[in-house]
Design an enzyme around this catalytic site. Structure first.
Site, PDB file in Angstrom:
ATOM      1  N   VAL A 105       0.924  -7.813   4.308  1.00 38.81           N
ATOM      2  CA  VAL A 105       0.824  -9.124   4.974  1.00 38.81           C
ATOM      3  C   VAL A 105       0.053 -10.113   4.097  1.00 38.81           C
ATOM      4  O   VAL A 105      -0.186 -11.240   4.513  1.00 38.81           O
ATOM      5  CB  VAL A 105       0.146  -8.966   6.353  1.00 38.81           C
ATOM      6  CG1 VAL A 105       1.040  -8.170   7.297  1.00 38.81           C
ATOM      7  CG2 VAL A 105      -1.230  -8.333   6.251  1.00 38.81           C
ATOM      8  N   HIS A 121       6.390  -6.705   7.736  1.00 36.02           N
ATOM      9  CA  HIS A 121       5.325  -6.650   8.759  1.00 36.02           C
ATOM     10  C   HIS A 121       4.649  -8.006   8.937  1.00 36.02           C
ATOM     11  O   HIS A 121       3.501  -8.086   9.390  1.00 36.02           O
ATOM     12  CB  HIS A 121       4.300  -5.574   8.382  1.00 36.02           C
ATOM     13  CG  HIS A 121       4.876  -4.190   8.450  1.00 36.02           C
ATOM     14  ND1 HIS A 121       4.339  -3.136   7.772  1.00 36.02           N
ATOM     15  CD2 HIS A 121       5.951  -3.707   9.107  1.00 36.02           C
ATOM     16  CE1 HIS A 121       5.060  -2.038   8.008  1.00 36.02           C
ATOM     17  NE2 HIS A 121       6.042  -2.363   8.803  1.00 36.02           N
ATOM     18  N   CYS A 129       2.154 -19.459  17.918  1.00 38.95           N
ATOM     19  CA  CYS A 129       1.679 -19.423  19.305  1.00 38.95           C
ATOM     20  C   CYS A 129       2.028 -18.076  19.927  1.00 38.95           C
ATOM     21  O   CYS A 129       3.137 -17.569  19.739  1.00 38.95           O
ATOM     22  CB  CYS A 129       2.333 -20.542  20.112  1.00 38.95           C
ATOM     23  SG  CYS A 129       1.939 -20.435  21.863  1.00 38.95           S
ATOM     24  N   CYS A 132       4.759 -19.475  23.014  1.00 43.06           N
ATOM     25  CA  CYS A 132       6.040 -20.145  22.724  1.00 43.06           C
ATOM     26  C   CYS A 132       6.468 -19.956  21.263  1.00 43.06           C
ATOM     27  O   CYS A 132       7.480 -20.512  20.843  1.00 43.06           O
ATOM     28  CB  CYS A 132       5.925 -21.633  23.047  1.00 43.06           C
ATOM     29  SG  CYS A 132       4.913 -22.560  21.876  1.00 43.06           S
ATOM     30  N   CYS A 157      -2.356 -23.508  20.842  1.00 42.13           N
ATOM     31  CA  CYS A 157      -1.040 -24.008  20.427  1.00 42.13           C
ATOM     32  C   CYS A 157      -0.960 -25.500  20.722  1.00 42.13           C
ATOM     33  O   CYS A 157      -1.336 -25.937  21.809  1.00 42.13           O
ATOM     34  CB  CYS A 157       0.063 -23.274  21.188  1.00 42.13           C
ATOM     35  SG  CYS A 157       1.691 -23.979  20.957  1.00 42.13           S
ATOM     36  N   CYS A 160       1.912 -25.739  23.755  1.00 45.13           N
ATOM     37  CA  CYS A 160       1.729 -25.205  25.120  1.00 45.13           C
ATOM     38  C   CYS A 160       0.302 -24.759  25.399  1.00 45.13           C
ATOM     39  O   CYS A 160       0.039 -24.191  26.459  1.00 45.13           O
ATOM     40  CB  CYS A 160       2.698 -24.049  25.344  1.00 45.13           C
ATOM     41  SG  CYS A 160       2.178 -22.539  24.514  1.00 45.13           S
ATOM     42  N   GLY A 197       3.041   2.443  -3.708  1.00 40.45           N
ATOM     43  CA  GLY A 197       1.829   2.291  -2.908  1.00 40.45           C
ATOM     44  C   GLY A 197       2.032   2.296  -1.417  1.00 40.45           C
ATOM     45  O   GLY A 197       1.381   1.552  -0.693  1.00 40.45           O
ATOM     46  N   THR A 198       2.963   3.151  -0.951  1.00 37.18           N
ATOM     47  CA  THR A 198       3.089   3.298   0.500  1.00 37.18           C
ATOM     48  C   THR A 198       3.005   4.769   0.887  1.00 37.18           C
ATOM     49  O   THR A 198       3.471   5.640   0.153  1.00 37.18           O
ATOM     50  CB  THR A 198       4.401   2.684   1.046  1.00 37.18           C
ATOM     51  OG1 THR A 198       4.419   2.846   2.466  1.00 37.18           O
ATOM     52  CG2 THR A 198       5.635   3.337   0.442  1.00 37.18           C
TER      53      THR A 198
HETATM   54  N1  APR Z   1      -1.547   2.324  -6.562  1.00 40.99           N
HETATM   55  C1  APR Z   1      -0.505   2.890  -5.892  1.00 40.99           C
HETATM   56  N2  APR Z   1      -0.635   3.489  -4.665  1.00 40.99           N
HETATM   57  C2  APR Z   1      -1.877   3.537  -4.139  1.00 40.99           C
HETATM   58  C3  APR Z   1      -3.010   2.987  -4.794  1.00 40.99           C
HETATM   59  C4  APR Z   1      -2.798   2.368  -6.056  1.00 40.99           C
HETATM   60  N3  APR Z   1      -3.802   1.820  -6.733  1.00 40.99           N
HETATM   61  N4  APR Z   1      -4.106   3.177  -4.003  1.00 40.99           N
HETATM   62  C5  APR Z   1      -3.665   3.833  -2.883  1.00 40.99           C
HETATM   63  N5  APR Z   1      -2.331   4.058  -2.974  1.00 40.99           N
HETATM   64  C6  APR Z   1      -1.441   4.708  -2.006  1.00 40.99           C
HETATM   65  C7  APR Z   1      -2.102   5.768  -1.150  1.00 40.99           C
HETATM   66  O1  APR Z   1      -2.051   7.036  -1.774  1.00 40.99           O
HETATM   67  C8  APR Z   1      -1.245   5.714   0.125  1.00 40.99           C
HETATM   68  O2  APR Z   1      -0.138   6.626   0.009  1.00 40.99           O
HETATM   69  O3  APR Z   1      -1.025   3.701  -1.114  1.00 40.99           O
HETATM   70  C9  APR Z   1      -0.717   4.282   0.144  1.00 40.99           C
HETATM   71  C10 APR Z   1      -1.328   3.377   1.229  1.00 40.99           C
HETATM   72  O4  APR Z   1      -0.931   3.902   2.442  1.00 40.99           O
HETATM   73  P1  APR Z   1      -1.225   3.105   3.807  1.00 40.99           P
HETATM   74  O5  APR Z   1      -2.611   2.668   3.864  1.00 40.99           O
HETATM   75  O6  APR Z   1      -0.671   3.988   4.851  1.00 40.99           O
HETATM   76  O7  APR Z   1      -0.377   1.779   3.673  1.00 40.99           O
HETATM   77  P2  APR Z   1       1.163   1.516   3.952  1.00 40.99           P
HETATM   78  O8  APR Z   1       2.010   2.655   3.566  1.00 40.99           O
HETATM   79  O9  APR Z   1       1.470   0.201   3.367  1.00 40.99           O
HETATM   80  O10 APR Z   1       1.145   1.372   5.548  1.00 40.99           O
HETATM   81  C11 APR Z   1       2.251   0.945   6.163  1.00 40.99           C
HETATM   82  O11 APR Z   1       1.224   0.611   8.238  1.00 40.99           O
HETATM   83  O12 APR Z   1      -0.687   0.241   8.575  1.00 40.99           O
HETATM   84  C12 APR Z   1       0.432  -0.317   8.825  1.00 40.99           C
HETATM   85  O13 APR Z   1       1.201  -2.490   8.842  1.00 40.99           O
HETATM   86  C13 APR Z   1       0.474  -1.607   8.109  1.00 40.99           C
HETATM   87  O14 APR Z   1       1.999  -2.244   6.414  1.00 40.99           O
HETATM   88  C14 APR Z   1       1.154  -1.213   6.845  1.00 40.99           C
HETATM   89  C15 APR Z   1       1.964  -0.014   7.259  1.00 40.99           C
END
Ligand code: APR
Length: 259
Positions: A105, A121, A129, A132, A157, A160, A197-198
């Site tokens: 975000v 996300h 708002c 609305c 808002c 409204c 990084g997820t």
């Molecule tokens: N480079 C790459 N990856 C990294 C690094 C880095 N420097 N540092 C941490 N990570 C990895 C971690 O190992 C982990 O797997 O990034 C990941 C972060 O995971 P989350 O905190 O779960 O984030 P995300 O996957 O984006 O979460 C998804 O969940 O929390 C909600 O809305 C929020 O968008 C988010 C969604």
């Protein structure tokens, strides 16, 4: 010299024609933006992030939740895109077709030069708002929030007078339809998906890399840790985004920041 990038990853990116880059909180970790699962501090430490990021929490204590998002927006305002964000923009500029889909975000992709990231996300910079849905003003400039955080009464808002809410997707809420269908469409037609990084734990976003793999695309994962996406990925690059992505661009095109 530590091998950050494999020859196979460079070959896959070098020959890709239609690329999806899918990013999560780890992408911004090296910019000092805490990942969602990092421990909360100050006023927030008594709360679980997931409990704060719900419509119920906002209904019950709007000033607490608005304060938390203003604190996060302030932290993002003081952060800067890292070399990973710059490398993403460099890949977008070098491959024939590229769609950037982010769960983040923050606006660090945009500040790194990415043209139109698909925000699955929502965004800290798109308040609206709570009744609305009329878009609301983002307070100008980089705000200074106390490190420990504070409650802030949300603005009203202008149409409204209901409380304005952050423009992010809360737990229990549906993802923005246009963003989700654009992401699924891109994943379904790409030949390479780069997931960065997820944790791959939060659905439906975590479905995106799997759609790509199911429909025959190669998947490369960049993450210092193991995730459920390890089994979806053809190549797992174990390292931080701000180091691995520039190395990948260097391996394919010889230097990210040469414009
Ligand atoms: N480079 C790459 N990856 C990294 C690094 C880095 N420097 N540092 C941490 N990570 C990895 C971690 O190992 C982990 O797997 O990034 C990941 C972060 O995971 P989350 O905190 O779960 O984030 P995300 O996957 O984006 O979460 C998804 O969940 O929390 C909600 O809305 C929020 O968008 C988010 C969604």
């Amino acid at each position: 010299m530590e091998q950050l990038v494999s020859g196979e990853a460079a070959k896959l990116l070098g020959q890709a024609r239609r690329v999806v880059i899918f990013t999560g909180a780890g992408m911004s970790a090296e910019s000092g933006v805490p990942t969602f699962r990092d421990a909360l501090t100050g006023l927030w430490q008594q709360f679980d992030a997931q409990a704060l990021a719900t419509p119920e929490a906002f209904r019950d204590d709007p000033a607490l939740v608005w304060g938390w998002y203003e604190w996060r927006r302030s932290a993002v305002g003081q952060a800067r895109p890292n070399p990973g964000h710059l490398a993403v923009a460099a890949i977008e500029a070098r491959v024939p077709s590229c769609v950037l889909v982010t769960q983040n975000v923050d606006d660090l992709h945009e500040r790194a030069g990415s043209v139109a990231p698909v925000h699955l996300h929502g965004s800290l910079f798109a308040p609206r708002c709570s009744a609305c849905a009329q878009p609301a003003e983002v307070p100008a400039g980089v705000t200074e929030e106390p490190a420990g955080g504070r409650r802030i009464t949300p603005p009203r808002c202008t149409r409204c007078s209901a409380p304005v809410r952050p423009g992010v997707v809360w737990f229990g809420e549906a993802l923005p339809e246009a963003a989700l269908s654009a992401a699924v469409e891109a994943a379904a037609t790409c030949d390479l998906l780069l997931t960065v990084g997820t944790s791959g734990l939060v659905y439906p976003a975590a479905e995106i890399p799997q759609v790509a793999a199911r429909l025959g695309a190669a998947v490369i994962q960049v993450n210092p840790e193991e995730t459920p996406l390890d089994h979806v990925a053809e190549v797992n690059l174990r390292g931080p985004a701000a180091r691995v992505l520039p190395a990948l661009v260097e391996a394919v095109w010889g230097g990210a920041n040469r414009g």
